[in-house]
Scaffold this motif. Structure first.
Motif, PDB file in Angstrom:
ATOM      1  N   VAL A  87      -2.730  -2.045   5.672  1.00 40.10           N
ATOM      2  CA  VAL A  87      -1.369  -1.804   6.141  1.00 40.10           C
ATOM      3  C   VAL A  87      -1.200  -2.660   7.389  1.00 40.10           C
ATOM      4  O   VAL A  87      -2.041  -2.613   8.285  1.00 40.10           O
ATOM      5  CB  VAL A  87      -1.133  -0.313   6.494  1.00 40.10           C
ATOM      6  CG1 VAL A  87       0.268  -0.100   7.039  1.00 40.10           C
ATOM      7  CG2 VAL A  87      -1.392   0.574   5.281  1.00 40.10           C
ATOM      8  N   CYS A 144      -9.481   1.919   4.858  1.00 39.54           N
ATOM      9  CA  CYS A 144      -8.224   1.227   5.105  1.00 39.54           C
ATOM     10  C   CYS A 144      -8.276   0.500   6.446  1.00 39.54           C
ATOM     11  O   CYS A 144      -8.760   1.053   7.441  1.00 39.54           O
ATOM     12  CB  CYS A 144      -7.081   2.245   5.120  1.00 39.54           C
ATOM     13  SG  CYS A 144      -5.464   1.579   5.566  1.00 39.54           S
ATOM     14  N   PRO A 201       0.824  -1.211   0.000  1.00 37.33           N
ATOM     15  CA  PRO A 201       0.000   0.000   0.000  1.00 37.33           C
ATOM     16  C   PRO A 201       0.860   1.264   0.000  1.00 37.33           C
ATOM     17  O   PRO A 201       2.000   1.253   0.460  1.00 37.33           O
ATOM     18  CB  PRO A 201      -0.794  -0.124   1.307  1.00 37.33           C
ATOM     19  CG  PRO A 201       0.071  -0.955   2.191  1.00 37.33           C
ATOM     20  CD  PRO A 201       0.791  -1.915   1.271  1.00 37.33           C
ATOM     21  N   ASN A 202       0.292   2.324  -0.536  1.00 38.80           N
ATOM     22  CA  ASN A 202       0.972   3.611  -0.549  1.00 38.80           C
ATOM     23  C   ASN A 202       0.634   4.336   0.758  1.00 38.80           C
ATOM     24  O   ASN A 202      -0.365   5.048   0.854  1.00 38.80           O
ATOM     25  CB  ASN A 202       0.542   4.417  -1.774  1.00 38.80           C
ATOM     26  CG  ASN A 202       1.305   5.710  -1.897  1.00 38.80           C
ATOM     27  OD1 ASN A 202       1.737   6.299  -0.912  1.00 38.80           O
ATOM     28  ND2 ASN A 202       1.467   6.170  -3.125  1.00 38.80           N
ATOM     29  N   ILE A 203       1.481   4.117   1.761  1.00 37.87           N
ATOM     30  CA  ILE A 203       1.218   4.647   3.103  1.00 37.87           C
ATOM     31  C   ILE A 203       1.135   6.170   3.097  1.00 37.87           C
ATOM     32  O   ILE A 203       0.258   6.752   3.732  1.00 37.87           O
ATOM     33  CB  ILE A 203       2.279   4.130   4.094  1.00 37.87           C
ATOM     34  CG1 ILE A 203       2.058   2.628   4.325  1.00 37.87           C
ATOM     35  CG2 ILE A 203       2.235   4.902   5.401  1.00 37.87           C
ATOM     36  CD1 ILE A 203       3.126   1.950   5.175  1.00 37.87           C
ATOM     37  N   ALA A 204       2.028   6.815   2.368  1.00 34.88           N
ATOM     38  CA  ALA A 204       2.024   8.284   2.324  1.00 34.88           C
ATOM     39  C   ALA A 204       0.688   8.796   1.789  1.00 34.88           C
ATOM     40  O   ALA A 204       0.076   9.702   2.369  1.00 34.88           O
ATOM     41  CB  ALA A 204       3.175   8.791   1.466  1.00 34.88           C
ATOM     42  N   ARG A 205       0.207   8.194   0.687  1.00 32.41           N
ATOM     43  CA  ARG A 205      -1.063   8.636   0.111  1.00 32.41           C
ATOM     44  C   ARG A 205      -2.218   8.366   1.061  1.00 32.41           C
ATOM     45  O   ARG A 205      -3.102   9.205   1.228  1.00 32.41           O
ATOM     46  CB  ARG A 205      -1.313   7.946  -1.235  1.00 32.41           C
ATOM     47  CG  ARG A 205      -2.590   8.452  -1.912  1.00 32.41           C
ATOM     48  CD  ARG A 205      -2.991   7.626  -3.118  1.00 32.41           C
ATOM     49  NE  ARG A 205      -2.908   6.188  -2.936  1.00 32.41           N
ATOM     50  CZ  ARG A 205      -3.747   5.470  -2.182  1.00 32.41           C
ATOM     51  NH1 ARG A 205      -4.726   6.043  -1.524  1.00 32.41           N
ATOM     52  NH2 ARG A 205      -3.610   4.165  -2.086  1.00 32.41           N
ATOM     53  N   GLU A 224       4.840   6.576  10.742  1.00 35.16           N
ATOM     54  CA  GLU A 224       4.722   6.808   9.307  1.00 35.16           C
ATOM     55  C   GLU A 224       4.403   8.272   9.001  1.00 35.16           C
ATOM     56  O   GLU A 224       4.936   8.850   8.049  1.00 35.16           O
ATOM     57  CB  GLU A 224       3.686   5.879   8.679  1.00 35.16           C
ATOM     58  CG  GLU A 224       4.043   4.405   8.778  1.00 35.16           C
ATOM     59  CD  GLU A 224       5.372   4.035   8.128  1.00 35.16           C
ATOM     60  OE1 GLU A 224       5.746   4.661   7.116  1.00 35.16           O
ATOM     61  OE2 GLU A 224       6.039   3.113   8.623  1.00 35.16           O
ATOM     62  N   GLN A 257      -2.138  10.996   3.728  1.00 41.98           N
ATOM     63  CA  GLN A 257      -2.438  12.332   3.195  1.00 41.98           C
ATOM     64  C   GLN A 257      -3.907  12.474   2.816  1.00 41.98           C
ATOM     65  O   GLN A 257      -4.484  13.543   2.966  1.00 41.98           O
ATOM     66  CB  GLN A 257      -1.534  12.636   1.994  1.00 41.98           C
ATOM     67  CG  GLN A 257      -0.105  12.883   2.405  1.00 41.98           C
ATOM     68  CD  GLN A 257       0.871  12.886   1.233  1.00 41.98           C
ATOM     69  OE1 GLN A 257       0.555  12.434   0.133  1.00 41.98           O
ATOM     70  NE2 GLN A 257       2.068  13.371   1.484  1.00 41.98           N
ATOM     71  N   ASP A 258      -4.515  11.406   2.328  1.00 41.07           N
ATOM     72  CA  ASP A 258      -5.901  11.466   1.873  1.00 41.07           C
ATOM     73  C   ASP A 258      -6.913  11.238   2.995  1.00 41.07           C
ATOM     74  O   ASP A 258      -8.103  11.436   2.780  1.00 41.07           O
ATOM     75  CB  ASP A 258      -6.145  10.424   0.777  1.00 41.07           C
ATOM     76  CG  ASP A 258      -5.407  10.754  -0.515  1.00 41.07           C
ATOM     77  OD1 ASP A 258      -4.858  11.866  -0.635  1.00 41.07           O
ATOM     78  OD2 ASP A 258      -5.370   9.874  -1.402  1.00 41.07           O
ATOM     79  N   GLU A 284      -7.877  -0.831   1.556  1.00 43.70           N
ATOM     80  CA  GLU A 284      -6.427  -0.912   1.563  1.00 43.70           C
ATOM     81  C   GLU A 284      -6.035  -1.503   2.908  1.00 43.70           C
ATOM     82  O   GLU A 284      -6.756  -1.352   3.902  1.00 43.70           O
ATOM     83  CB  GLU A 284      -5.817   0.473   1.377  1.00 43.70           C
ATOM     84  CG  GLU A 284      -6.143   1.045   0.009  1.00 43.70           C
ATOM     85  CD  GLU A 284      -5.326   2.261  -0.319  1.00 43.70           C
ATOM     86  OE1 GLU A 284      -4.178   2.082  -0.750  1.00 43.70           O
ATOM     87  OE2 GLU A 284      -5.842   3.363  -0.127  1.00 43.70           O
TER      88      GLU A 284
END
Length: 140
Positions: free
Chosen positions: A124, A100, A2-6, A132, A9-10, A122
């Protein structure tokens, strides 16, 4: 992966399952950090339901927390529970249409992860939202 940063942020609304009212517990510390960084935190713990923790009303279940924020949705279900306790949390996260399922450090449950992914969430695992988020702040 998964795109943890996205995801961070979202996301705006984070339900913390297994939230403690004890300041020395990791769930309390993480919730406090997330609140300070603009997230809306929903404590989920049946033992604390109806009480305020860090100025936020606690809920007995994810379903109750989700009903409170509707029509918005819970973006992240942040789990501070034992790995073997995650499957019913994943099922409830799916039922409330969370974005998520996030399992904190040292928490891994492949069956719950597969179920959540199959339902479009998603996932994590074995990562801390606070750690993170701090990485994002340093990178920015």
């Amino acid at each position: 992966m998964p795109n943890i940063a996205r995801i961070l942020q979202d996301s705006r609304i984070i339900a913390i399952v297994g939230m403690s009212d004890k300041p020395e517990r990791a769930s309390h510390e993480v919730a406090d950090y997330l609140l300070q960084h603009g997230y809306r935190v929903l404590p989920v713990n049946p033992a604390l339901a109806g009480r305020d923790v860090l100025g936020q009303r606690a809920y007995a279940t994810l379903t109750q927390a989700a009903a409170f924020v509707a029509p918005a949705r819970i973006d992240i279900v942040d789990c501070f529970r034992k790995s073997e306790d995650i499957l019913p949390i994943a099922e409830e996260a799916i039922a409330v249409k969370a974005g998520c399922l996030w399992l904190q450090l040292d928490i891994v449950n492949e069956a719950a992860a597969q179920l959540a992914r199959a339902a479009g969430l998603e996932v994590v695992m074995d990562h801390c939202t606070k750690i993170e988020h701090r990485k994002l702040a340093v990178a920015a």
